[in-house]
Scaffold this motif. Sequence first.
Motif, short mmCIF file in Angstrom:
data_model
loop_
_atom_site.label_atom_id
_atom_site.label_comp_id
_atom_site.label_asym_id
_atom_site.label_seq_id
_atom_site.Cartn_x
_atom_site.Cartn_y
_atom_site.Cartn_z
N GLU A 48 0.82 -1.22 0.00
CA GLU A 48 0.00 0.00 0.00
C GLU A 48 0.85 1.27 0.00
OE1 GLU A 48 -2.82 -0.14 3.20
OE2 GLU A 48 -4.18 -1.42 2.06
N TRP A 51 1.70 2.49 -3.54
CA TRP A 51 0.58 2.70 -4.46
C TRP A 51 -0.03 4.05 -4.15
CZ3 TRP A 51 -1.54 -1.56 -7.50
CH2 TRP A 51 -2.65 -1.20 -8.26
N VAL A 53 -2.62 7.34 -4.95
CA VAL A 53 -3.87 7.81 -5.57
C VAL A 53 -4.00 9.28 -5.23
CG1 VAL A 53 -6.37 7.59 -5.63
CG2 VAL A 53 -4.97 5.54 -5.36
N ILE A 58 -1.78 5.19 -0.79
CA ILE A 58 -3.13 4.73 -0.44
C ILE A 58 -3.24 4.39 1.05
CG2 ILE A 58 -2.85 2.28 -0.97
CD1 ILE A 58 -5.63 2.53 -2.38
N ASN A 59 -2.13 3.99 1.68
CA ASN A 59 -2.21 3.66 3.11
C ASN A 59 -2.36 4.92 3.98
OD1 ASN A 59 0.47 4.48 2.61
ND2 ASN A 59 1.24 3.25 4.32
N LYS A 61 -4.52 7.44 2.94
CA LYS A 61 -5.86 8.00 2.64
C LYS A 61 -6.85 7.55 3.71
CE LYS A 61 -6.89 8.88 -1.88
NZ LYS A 61 -6.69 10.24 -1.96
#
Length: 62
Positions: A48, A51, A53, A58-59, A61
């Motif tokens: 995560e 990755w 976004v 993402i970890n 968010k």
Amino acid sequence: MPIIQVQMLKGRSPELKKQLISEITDTISRTLGSPPEAVRVILTEVPEENWGVGGVPINEKN
């Protein structure tokens, strides 16, 4: 020989990955007319924190 690469977040069970490989192979074989033994599926699991976004891992968010 079709080669399909799937990048996905880490953490799915071995059983789910086995099912995914099987279903992708079946779909490619049926659609392209390739024998199943000629289809290659590569799953790449991404942690995560690797990755992003919208500019944020993402970890992080909510």
